[in-house]
Scaffold this motif. Structure first.
Motif, PDB file in Angstrom:
ATOM      1  N   LEU A   7      29.141  53.303  38.209  1.00 31.61           N
ATOM      2  CA  LEU A   7      28.103  53.933  39.031  1.00 31.61           C
ATOM      3  C   LEU A   7      26.890  53.021  39.019  1.00 31.61           C
ATOM      4  O   LEU A   7      26.115  53.021  38.063  1.00 31.61           O
ATOM      5  N   GLY A   8      26.717  52.228  40.055  1.00 38.63           N
ATOM      6  CA  GLY A   8      25.609  51.289  40.125  1.00 38.63           C
ATOM      7  C   GLY A   8      24.410  51.863  40.847  1.00 38.63           C
ATOM      8  O   GLY A   8      24.337  53.065  41.136  1.00 38.63           O
ATOM      9  N   THR A   9      23.475  50.998  41.183  1.00 38.30           N
ATOM     10  CA  THR A   9      22.293  51.415  41.930  1.00 38.30           C
ATOM     11  C   THR A   9      22.585  51.525  43.411  1.00 38.30           C
ATOM     12  O   THR A   9      22.151  52.472  44.082  1.00 38.30           O
ATOM     13  N   GLN A  10      23.334  50.584  43.935  1.00 36.65           N
ATOM     14  CA  GLN A  10      23.572  50.514  45.371  1.00 36.65           C
ATOM     15  C   GLN A  10      24.978  50.913  45.779  1.00 36.65           C
ATOM     16  O   GLN A  10      25.256  51.070  46.965  1.00 36.65           O
ATOM     17  N   SER A  11      25.884  51.049  44.816  1.00 34.88           N
ATOM     18  CA  SER A  11      27.251  51.413  45.168  1.00 34.88           C
ATOM     19  C   SER A  11      27.999  51.919  43.945  1.00 34.88           C
ATOM     20  O   SER A  11      27.562  51.732  42.809  1.00 34.88           O
ATOM     21  N   VAL A  12      29.130  52.555  44.204  1.00 39.42           N
ATOM     22  CA  VAL A  12      30.110  52.900  43.177  1.00 39.42           C
ATOM     23  C   VAL A  12      31.307  51.984  43.364  1.00 39.42           C
ATOM     24  O   VAL A  12      31.786  51.792  44.485  1.00 39.42           O
ATOM     25  N   ARG A  13      31.773  51.403  42.252  1.00 41.55           N
ATOM     26  CA  ARG A  13      32.942  50.526  42.280  1.00 41.55           C
ATOM     27  C   ARG A  13      34.028  51.124  41.401  1.00 41.55           C
ATOM     28  O   ARG A  13      33.751  51.673  40.327  1.00 41.55           O
ATOM     29  N   ALA A  14      35.266  50.984  41.842  1.00 43.18           N
ATOM     30  CA  ALA A  14      36.412  51.427  41.059  1.00 43.18           C
ATOM     31  C   ALA A  14      37.467  50.339  41.100  1.00 43.18           C
ATOM     32  O   ALA A  14      37.697  49.731  42.150  1.00 43.18           O
ATOM     33  N   VAL A  15      38.097  50.074  39.964  1.00 45.12           N
ATOM     34  CA  VAL A  15      39.180  49.095  39.909  1.00 45.12           C
ATOM     35  C   VAL A  15      40.342  49.667  39.117  1.00 45.12           C
ATOM     36  O   VAL A  15      40.161  50.504  38.222  1.00 45.12           O
ATOM     37  N   VAL A  16      41.545  49.198  39.452  1.00 44.64           N
ATOM     38  CA  VAL A  16      42.738  49.456  38.663  1.00 44.64           C
ATOM     39  C   VAL A  16      43.242  48.103  38.201  1.00 44.64           C
ATOM     40  O   VAL A  16      43.464  47.204  39.018  1.00 44.64           O
ATOM     41  N   ALA A  17      43.365  47.925  36.883  1.00 44.93           N
ATOM     42  CA  ALA A  17      43.753  46.633  36.315  1.00 44.93           C
ATOM     43  C   ALA A  17      44.985  46.794  35.442  1.00 44.93           C
ATOM     44  O   ALA A  17      45.187  47.828  34.801  1.00 44.93           O
ATOM     45  N   GLY A  18      45.814  45.734  35.419  1.00 43.60           N
ATOM     46  CA  GLY A  18      46.979  45.721  34.565  1.00 43.60           C
ATOM     47  C   GLY A  18      46.643  45.252  33.166  1.00 43.60           C
ATOM     48  O   GLY A  18      45.499  44.869  32.867  1.00 43.60           O
ATOM     49  N   ASP A  19      47.620  45.238  32.301  1.00 44.93           N
ATOM     50  CA  ASP A  19      47.416  44.820  30.911  1.00 44.93           C
ATOM     51  C   ASP A  19      46.950  43.374  30.802  1.00 44.93           C
ATOM     52  O   ASP A  19      46.322  42.995  29.810  1.00 44.93           O
ATOM     53  N   ALA A  62      48.210  50.983  44.631  1.00 47.12           N
ATOM     54  CA  ALA A  62      48.178  50.570  43.224  1.00 47.12           C
ATOM     55  C   ALA A  62      48.906  51.595  42.360  1.00 47.12           C
ATOM     56  O   ALA A  62      48.935  52.786  42.687  1.00 47.12           O
ATOM     57  N   PRO A  63      49.495  51.167  41.252  1.00 47.15           N
ATOM     58  CA  PRO A  63      50.148  52.121  40.343  1.00 47.15           C
ATOM     59  C   PRO A  63      49.134  53.080  39.727  1.00 47.15           C
ATOM     60  O   PRO A  63      47.942  52.771  39.622  1.00 47.15           O
ATOM     61  N   ALA A  64      49.606  54.237  39.305  1.00 46.28           N
ATOM     62  CA  ALA A  64      48.719  55.227  38.704  1.00 46.28           C
ATOM     63  C   ALA A  64      48.239  54.757  37.334  1.00 46.28           C
ATOM     64  O   ALA A  64      49.023  54.213  36.547  1.00 46.28           O
ATOM     65  N   PRO A  65      46.962  54.944  37.018  1.00 46.86           N
ATOM     66  CA  PRO A  65      46.443  54.522  35.708  1.00 46.86           C
ATOM     67  C   PRO A  65      46.806  55.506  34.608  1.00 46.86           C
ATOM     68  O   PRO A  65      46.990  56.704  34.865  1.00 46.86           O
ATOM     69  N   ARG A  66      46.889  54.990  33.388  1.00 41.87           N
ATOM     70  CA  ARG A  66      47.113  55.846  32.218  1.00 41.87           C
ATOM     71  C   ARG A  66      45.826  56.472  31.731  1.00 41.87           C
ATOM     72  O   ARG A  66      45.828  57.555  31.142  1.00 41.87           O
ATOM     73  N   ALA A  67      44.705  55.743  31.908  1.00 41.34           N
ATOM     74  CA  ALA A  67      43.415  56.226  31.405  1.00 41.34           C
ATOM     75  C   ALA A  67      42.305  55.603  32.221  1.00 41.34           C
ATOM     76  O   ALA A  67      42.505  54.575  32.889  1.00 41.34           O
ATOM     77  N   LEU A  68      41.123  56.202  32.169  1.00 41.21           N
ATOM     78  CA  LEU A  68      39.953  55.677  32.867  1.00 41.21           C
ATOM     79  C   LEU A  68      38.715  55.861  32.013  1.00 41.21           C
ATOM     80  O   LEU A  68      38.678  56.690  31.103  1.00 41.21           O
ATOM     81  N   THR A 204      40.135  62.805  44.486  1.00 37.02           N
ATOM     82  CA  THR A 204      40.002  61.373  44.191  1.00 37.02           C
ATOM     83  C   THR A 204      41.306  60.586  44.314  1.00 37.02           C
ATOM     84  O   THR A 204      41.269  59.360  44.437  1.00 37.02           O
ATOM     85  N   GLY A 205      42.431  61.279  44.243  1.00 36.49           N
ATOM     86  CA  GLY A 205      43.708  60.582  44.211  1.00 36.49           C
ATOM     87  C   GLY A 205      44.121  60.140  42.814  1.00 36.49           C
ATOM     88  O   GLY A 205      45.215  59.602  42.630  1.00 36.49           O
ATOM     89  N   ILE A 206      43.242  60.340  41.813  1.00 38.60           N
ATOM     90  CA  ILE A 206      43.591  60.014  40.421  1.00 38.60           C
ATOM     91  C   ILE A 206      44.507  61.118  39.901  1.00 38.60           C
ATOM     92  O   ILE A 206      44.159  62.293  39.966  1.00 38.60           O
ATOM     93  N   PRO A 207      45.686  60.782  39.387  1.00 42.63           N
ATOM     94  CA  PRO A 207      46.631  61.830  38.986  1.00 42.63           C
ATOM     95  C   PRO A 207      46.052  62.783  37.942  1.00 42.63           C
ATOM     96  O   PRO A 207      45.339  62.365  37.021  1.00 42.63           O
ATOM     97  N   ALA A 208      46.343  64.058  38.094  1.00 41.04           N
ATOM     98  CA  ALA A 208      45.955  65.037  37.081  1.00 41.04           C
ATOM     99  C   ALA A 208      46.611  64.675  35.755  1.00 41.04           C
ATOM    100  O   ALA A 208      47.758  64.223  35.710  1.00 41.04           O
ATOM    101  N   GLY A 209      45.866  64.836  34.687  1.00 40.28           N
ATOM    102  CA  GLY A 209      46.360  64.489  33.360  1.00 40.28           C
ATOM    103  C   GLY A 209      46.006  63.088  32.916  1.00 40.28           C
ATOM    104  O   GLY A 209      46.229  62.744  31.748  1.00 40.28           O
ATOM    105  N   THR A 210      45.448  62.262  33.813  1.00 36.63           N
ATOM    106  CA  THR A 210      45.005  60.924  33.408  1.00 36.63           C
ATOM    107  C   THR A 210      43.944  61.048  32.317  1.00 36.63           C
ATOM    108  O   THR A 210      42.981  61.805  32.464  1.00 36.63           O
ATOM    109  N   ALA A 211      44.119  60.313  31.224  1.00 36.20           N
ATOM    110  CA  ALA A 211      43.180  60.408  30.101  1.00 36.20           C
ATOM    111  C   ALA A 211      41.801  59.910  30.502  1.00 36.20           C
ATOM    112  O   ALA A 211      41.670  58.899  31.212  1.00 36.20           O
ATOM    113  N   VAL A 212      40.770  60.601  30.051  1.00 33.74           N
ATOM    114  CA  VAL A 212      39.384  60.192  30.260  1.00 33.74           C
ATOM    115  C   VAL A 212      38.826  59.710  28.929  1.00 33.74           C
ATOM    116  O   VAL A 212      38.855  60.442  27.931  1.00 33.74           O
TER     117      VAL A 212
END
Length: 475
Positions: A7-19, A62-68, A204-212
């Motif tokens: 959560l920035g000043t001018q925008s929100v950015r989201a990324v999904v990254a692999g190991d 992109a594949p579903a994330p395990r956690a965010l 959001t499209g983030i799967p339910a149950g994704t760890a926070v």
């Protein structure tokens, strides 16, 4: 797969990254706010709307994330109710209306604690305990989980939380007239605190149950994304404003309160500070400019004969505290290109002064240095800053705080036993910039001129100015 949200000043950015740190999906959505003199506010609903849009973009294909994990601007606060619903606008990190409260609390006006006190005064009190102090990230976490979640000690630091004792200073807060029920529960960054609920999954499209996983402030997130997690290393984040973060084994003590210490998940300290100078000064001076073209036109004007102190808004907080400070130019630019060159140079000069101040406090400043933030898109500006600092600089392949939160999510979900190992695995280096000795020498005179002027105006304390001159002479 791991997800990070910034959560920035001018925008929100989201990324999904692999190991291995490969970015498999990314998204962004703009944010706007209200600036009016000392006022700087944003609507909390806009944060959630932008998170929804950015997350859906990042997850497209992109594949579903395990956690965010989520990071946000440091010192931004609001008031909410017991269910985590916002009751006020978000008062942003550089809002300057809480100067009187800051004097009472003994903190900088940029901190969240005096802003919360100001909001409570404006609202007429805590309304029988139904009000809670919230941070920017807390709003999004509550929406993701469908219920309020604990905040993290990084975001809570500027609201008065004591990371050394892992506790709120209840006695001190009571002396300020702040009852305990105002404050959220706090956990260390990297702690698993909940999971994404069904309602948020639909939005959001983030799967339910994704760890926070509990996150950190944007400056700390950029520190993680830089891969600079060894003791003695530093990361300089340049976007709208400038933030420096380092890694030390123990807190850096600063009687002036300019430098503050976050606590990393492994117990090491992340000392640093946030200056009011930065790329926002370029946008303010040249709102319609093409930065790449202006960089090209500015090159013949180096070294700039005009010395700039490029504050984005009124007030400075690092490497000195001066609520009355304003930006200025020493000299008159002959053209827009020279003015642009002066602003670019001015940010680098203040960055150099920040390191001189850290050295005065006894912090180790000679370790690896990394540049991150939006400004690294300008190779010209990064090279200029390296020359001004006179030291090699590492540029990561991906420098955004959202990646840092993906790394933290991986650590918090148990993918590695240490955050350092997670960063080693996921952070990739693009190249290293080496300063040119001749160009470094160009900036000695303008640097000393800026130090002299800041001291003359009464903003920069004499001992700090003297130390900067001594380091320059001994360089």
């Amino acid at each position: 797969m791991w997800m990070g949200i910034d959560l920035g000043t001018q925008s929100v950015r989201a990324v999904v990254a692999g190991d291995d740190g490969e970015i498999l999906g990314s998204g962004s959505a703009p944010l706007t706010g209200r600036r009016d003199g000392a006022r700087h506010e944003q609507r909390p609903l806009d944060w959630w709307t932008a998170v929804r849009a950015a997350s859906r973009q990042a997850l497209r294909g992109a594949p579903a994330p395990r956690a965010l994990a989520v990071c946000a601007t440091s010192g931004t606060v609001l008031l909410g109710d017991a269910a985590g619903r916002p009751l006020t606008p978000g008062v942003m990190y550089d809002d300057g209306r809480a100067a009187a409260e800051a004097a009472r609390a003994g903190t900088s006006p940029s901190w969240g604690l005096p802003k919360a006190m100001w909001l409570l005064r404006e609202r007429g009190g805590a309304a029988g305990g139904a009000v809670r102090i919230m941070h920017q990230a807390d709003v999004v976490l509550a929406r993701l989980a469908g219920t309020p979640l604990p905040t993290d000690s990084s975001h809570a630091l500027k609201t008065g939380y004591d990371p050394e004792r892992d506790a709120w200073p209840w006695r001190r807060l009571g002396e300020l007239g702040l009852p305990g029920e105002l404050f959220p529960d706090v956990v260390r960054p990297g702690t698993r605190i909940g999971e994404v609920g069904r309602a948020a999954a639909e939005e959001t499209g983030i799967p339910a149950g994704t760890a926070v996983v509990a996150g950190m402030t944007d400056g700390c997130a950029a520190q993680i994304a830089s891969g600079s997690l060894a003791v003695g290393s530093w990361n300089s984040v340049l976007g709208t404003t400038l933030v420096l973060k380092g890694v030390t084994s123990s807190p850096v003590e600063d009687p002036a309160g300019v430098v503050y210490n976050h606590r990393a998940p492994d117990g090491s300290r992340l000392p640093g500070g946030a200056s009011g100078v930065g790329g926002g000064a370029l946008t303010a001076a040249f709102p319609a400019a093409d930065p790449a073209l202006m960089d090209l036109l500015a090159r013949p004007h180096e070294p700039a004969r005009v010395v700039a102190y490029p504050l984005v808004a009124r007030g400075e907080r690092f490497p000195f505290v001066a609520p009355e400070a304003t930006g200025f130019l020493l000299g008159e630019p002959a053209c827009d290109a020279e003015h642009w060159a002066a602003l670019l140079t001015g940010v680098g000069l203040v960055e150099r002064l920040c390191f001189d101040y850290l050295d005065l406090l006894g912090a180790p400043v000679d370790g690896a240095l990394t540049f991150t933030g939006g400004a690294v898109r300008s190779g010209h500006w990064s090279r200029l800053r390296a020359d001004i600092l006179g030291r090699p600089v590492r540029i990561p392949r991906s420098s955004e705080p959202a990646l840092g939160m993906a790394v933290l999510a991986a650590y918090g979900a148990g993918a590695t036993d240490t955050l350092h190992r997670a960063a080693d695995r996921m952070v990739r280096l693009r190249h290293v910039l080496h300063p040119h000795p001749t160009r470094t020498a160009w900036y000695t005179e303008p640097y000393l001129a800026l130090v002299d002027e800041l001291e003359r105006r009464g903003w920069l304390p004499g001992p700090v100015a003297a130390h900067a001159r001594t380091r320059t002479e001994n360089a």
